[in-house]
Design a protein around this motif. Structure first.
Motif, short mmCIF file in Angstrom:
data_model
loop_
_atom_site.label_atom_id
_atom_site.label_comp_id
_atom_site.label_asym_id
_atom_site.label_seq_id
_atom_site.Cartn_x
_atom_site.Cartn_y
_atom_site.Cartn_z
N ARG A 43 0.89 -1.28 0.06
CA ARG A 43 0.13 -0.26 -0.30
C ARG A 43 0.53 0.75 0.25
O ARG A 43 0.67 2.16 -0.09
CB ARG A 43 -0.23 -0.21 1.30
CG ARG A 43 -1.81 -1.13 1.39
CD ARG A 43 -2.73 -0.72 2.54
NE ARG A 43 -3.72 -1.94 3.04
CZ ARG A 43 -3.57 -2.31 3.61
NH1 ARG A 43 -2.64 -2.52 4.46
NH2 ARG A 43 -4.62 -3.84 4.19
N GLY A 44 2.05 1.28 0.52
CA GLY A 44 2.51 2.89 1.00
C GLY A 44 4.05 2.45 0.50
O GLY A 44 4.70 3.94 0.19
N GLN A 45 4.55 1.33 -0.05
CA GLN A 45 6.16 1.36 0.26
C GLN A 45 6.91 1.48 -1.28
O GLN A 45 7.02 1.55 -1.49
CB GLN A 45 7.10 0.93 1.37
CG GLN A 45 6.93 1.60 3.05
CD GLN A 45 7.76 0.63 3.89
OE1 GLN A 45 6.74 -0.14 4.23
NE2 GLN A 45 8.44 0.16 3.75
N ALA A 46 5.63 0.31 -2.12
CA ALA A 46 6.26 -0.42 -3.53
C ALA A 46 5.83 0.57 -4.07
O ALA A 46 4.60 1.30 -4.02
CB ALA A 46 5.32 -1.45 -2.89
N ASP A 47 6.67 0.60 -5.54
CA ASP A 47 6.36 0.26 -7.00
C ASP A 47 5.01 0.69 -6.73
O ASP A 47 4.39 -0.09 -7.38
CB ASP A 47 6.82 0.40 -8.13
CG ASP A 47 6.91 1.44 -8.80
OD1 ASP A 47 5.84 1.94 -8.78
OD2 ASP A 47 7.85 1.19 -10.21
N PRO A 48 3.74 2.00 -7.31
CA PRO A 48 2.78 1.99 -7.22
C PRO A 48 2.75 0.90 -8.51
O PRO A 48 1.79 0.67 -8.62
CB PRO A 48 2.09 3.79 -7.42
CG PRO A 48 3.60 4.57 -6.69
CD PRO A 48 4.20 3.81 -7.12
N ALA A 49 3.06 0.89 -9.55
CA ALA A 49 3.19 0.43 -10.53
C ALA A 49 2.20 -1.29 -10.45
O ALA A 49 2.12 -1.54 -10.95
CB ALA A 49 4.34 1.08 -11.70
N LEU A 50 3.12 -1.80 -9.56
CA LEU A 50 2.72 -3.06 -9.21
C LEU A 50 1.61 -2.83 -9.21
O LEU A 50 1.12 -4.41 -9.12
CB LEU A 50 3.74 -3.61 -8.15
CG LEU A 50 5.34 -3.73 -7.99
CD1 LEU A 50 6.09 -3.36 -6.58
CD2 LEU A 50 5.99 -4.39 -8.92
N ARG A 51 0.93 -2.12 -8.45
CA ARG A 51 -0.85 -2.84 -8.70
C ARG A 51 -1.22 -1.91 -9.14
O ARG A 51 -2.80 -1.59 -9.20
CB ARG A 51 -1.33 -2.74 -6.16
CG ARG A 51 -0.94 -1.11 -6.10
CD ARG A 51 -1.23 -1.07 -4.58
NE ARG A 51 -1.10 -0.02 -3.69
CZ ARG A 51 -2.07 0.96 -3.73
NH1 ARG A 51 -3.40 0.47 -3.99
NH2 ARG A 51 -2.13 2.42 -2.88
N GLY A 52 -1.19 -1.09 -10.22
CA GLY A 52 -1.77 -0.71 -10.87
C GLY A 52 -2.45 0.35 -10.11
O GLY A 52 -2.31 1.34 -9.66
N HIS A 53 -3.36 1.46 -10.49
CA HIS A 53 -5.08 2.09 -10.01
C HIS A 53 -6.01 0.91 -9.31
O HIS A 53 -7.10 2.32 -8.94
CB HIS A 53 -5.69 2.54 -11.40
CG HIS A 53 -6.37 1.04 -12.10
ND1 HIS A 53 -5.51 0.65 -13.27
CD2 HIS A 53 -8.08 0.86 -12.38
CE1 HIS A 53 -6.87 -0.08 -13.59
NE2 HIS A 53 -7.52 -0.29 -12.76
N THR A 54 -5.39 0.54 -8.89
CA THR A 54 -6.44 -0.34 -8.27
C THR A 54 -6.69 0.09 -6.15
O THR A 54 -5.15 0.96 -6.06
CB THR A 54 -6.09 -2.45 -7.71
OG1 THR A 54 -4.70 -2.40 -6.85
CG2 THR A 54 -5.77 -2.97 -9.04
N SER A 55 -7.82 0.13 -5.89
CA SER A 55 -8.27 1.14 -4.51
C SER A 55 -8.10 -0.58 -3.14
O SER A 55 -7.66 0.76 -1.93
CB SER A 55 -9.12 1.21 -4.63
OG SER A 55 -10.32 0.93 -5.10
N VAL A 56 -7.98 -1.93 -3.39
CA VAL A 56 -7.69 -1.79 -1.83
C VAL A 56 -7.18 -3.07 -2.41
O VAL A 56 -6.79 -3.68 -3.21
CB VAL A 56 -9.12 -2.73 -2.81
CG1 VAL A 56 -9.41 -3.81 -1.66
CG2 VAL A 56 -10.41 -1.38 -2.22
N VAL A 57 -6.43 -3.55 -1.24
CA VAL A 57 -5.26 -4.15 -0.86
C VAL A 57 -5.72 -4.94 0.09
O VAL A 57 -5.31 -4.37 1.18
CB VAL A 57 -3.80 -3.67 -0.39
CG1 VAL A 57 -3.07 -4.41 -0.39
CG2 VAL A 57 -2.95 -3.12 -1.94
N THR A 58 -5.86 -5.70 -0.07
CA THR A 58 -6.50 -6.59 1.34
C THR A 58 -6.02 -8.89 0.93
O THR A 58 -4.99 -8.85 0.40
CB THR A 58 -8.09 -6.80 1.46
OG1 THR A 58 -8.26 -7.33 2.40
CG2 THR A 58 -8.68 -7.39 -0.04
N GLY A 59 -6.11 -8.83 2.08
CA GLY A 59 -6.07 -11.09 1.73
C GLY A 59 -8.11 -11.39 1.87
O GLY A 59 -8.98 -10.52 1.79
#
Length: 391
Positions: free
Chosen positions: A264-280
């Protein structure tokens, strides 16, 4: 500038204080009082602070900023404690969380290795003579909040969640209470910051309730079961006996949460694209009638269908991740596609506490759609081992 710390305690004996602040503010705005001043009010009782600006409360509409100070993440905690070893930092963070004030309560030097942690834990959080030790952590925290004083049901709910009850039905089962009677107490604990309540974005009826403060989880899973040893001066033996539980039920889930926080906060934003949710989440294997847990997923959901950009596993085991783990992610990707979700551009991610086998690293680089993240990267002490597109 006028600063009031721990406002909820003031209000306990002076409930008129918000009204007085309202009067001072309104007089200042109308030119009847001193102009240009600033008032800062602080408090750790979230149930009180969250309500200061709501509804018909005196201070509603009169705040320039409403700021919630969150605990430090893993990387910041490592720097704050001066811990150079990411493995030791992860374990301290799993025990205490990111509250910076705990650093001043430890009269033992921070551990610089996992071996040193085996001495540090018995000398701090498992030593009744030390400030970091608490024989009843949940009760202590709730007593600080005037909204929950004396509520045994709230104590019991927190203890149930710390011991693995992740839904209202499971909490009710442990407490022998009907689910309907727990709705309002759980909501109150969530709004006050003691519990986290998330809904699985792929399965909206699947709720996931967790304890927000790691030290409460540690207390219930480690301190309470070993209380007799701890209170008779055998903290080292208590820690030795509890280490399997610590690894499986404290360190493992915490490593997963650190992986999600990193994405969510440290990785290159490109790794999750435009997605708004990071969860399990979980995905059902329709043929085997089995539920497969997914530790990390980045997605957007529209009209019942999710666009998934990352599917990951985070393992805090003592073995390096191998190609078999990548095979499992491929299978999870297939299952998600079978459920109608868009996985065409999904990155497959493995987060490992102990690193990766050489054959997995070679395969990941060759495929180009794999992310391998070791513990140093999560602690901001290194880069990911492999990133998508790298050769």
């Amino acid at each position: 500038m006028f600063v009031i710390d721990e406002l909820p305690y003031w209000m306990a004996h002076s409930p008129e204080l918000p009204g007085l602040l309202q009067l001072l503010y309104d007089q200042s705005q109308s030119g009847q009082g001193v102009t240009g001043g600033r008032v800062i009010v602080c408090g750790s009782a979230m149930s009180v602070m969250n309500n200061l600006l709501s509804g018909t409360k005196a201070l509603r509409g009169r705040a320039a900023i409403d700021l919630c100070l969150h605990p430090f993440d893993l990387a910041t905690t490592a720097r704050h404690w001066g811990i150079g070893d990411p493995a030791a930092a992860l374990r301290v963070h799993a025990i205490l969380g990111g509250a910076p004030g705990y650093r001043n309560l430890a009269n033992v030097d921070p551990p610089q290795s996992t071996d040193e942690l085996d001495d540090w834990a018995p000398a701090t959080v498992l030593d009744p003579r030390q400030a970091l030790f608490s024989g009843s952590e949940a009760e202590y925290l709730l007593r600080e909040d005037p909204k929950f004083t004396g509520s045994t049901l709230h104590y019991a709910i927190i203890n149930a969640v710390a011991n693995g009850a992740t839904s209202p039905a499971k909490i009710g089962g442990l407490l022998e209470q009907p689910r309907s009677s727990l709705t309002r107490p759980i909501e109150a604990l969530v709004s006050a910051g003691y519990l986290s309540y998330d809904t699985d974005p792929l399965w909206e009826r699947r709720s996931v309730i967790t304890v927000a403060d790691p030290i409460v989880r540690f207390h219930n899973l480690i301190t309470v079961p070993q209380r007799d040893l701890v209170e008779t001066g055998q903290s080292t033996e208590a820690w030795r006996r509890s280490r399997p539980t610590f690894v499986a039920r404290v360190l493992g889930p915490h490593f997963e949460s650190c992986a999600r926080a990193w994405l969510r906060g440290q990785a290159d934003p490109a790794l999750r694209g435009h997605t708004s949710v990071v969860t399990g989440t979980v995905v059902n294997d329709r043929k085997g009638q089995a539920k497969n847990e997914i530790d990390v997923v980045a997605l957007d959901k529209r009209a019942g269908r999710a666009e998934i950009r990352l599917i990951g596993e985070a393992k805090a085991t003592a073995t390096r991740r191998s190609a078999a783990d990548l095979d499992r992610l491929d299978r999870l990707k297939e299952l998600l596609a079978e459920h109608g979700h868009d996985t065409g551009s999904a990155v497959l991610a493995l987060f490992s506490m102990e690193g990766f086998q050489p054959d997995l690293v070679s395969t990941a680089r060759r495929r180009g759609n794999v992310l391998l993240v070791g513990l140093p990267a999560l602690a901001d002490a290194g880069d990911p081992v492999v990133v998508p597109g790298a050769r």
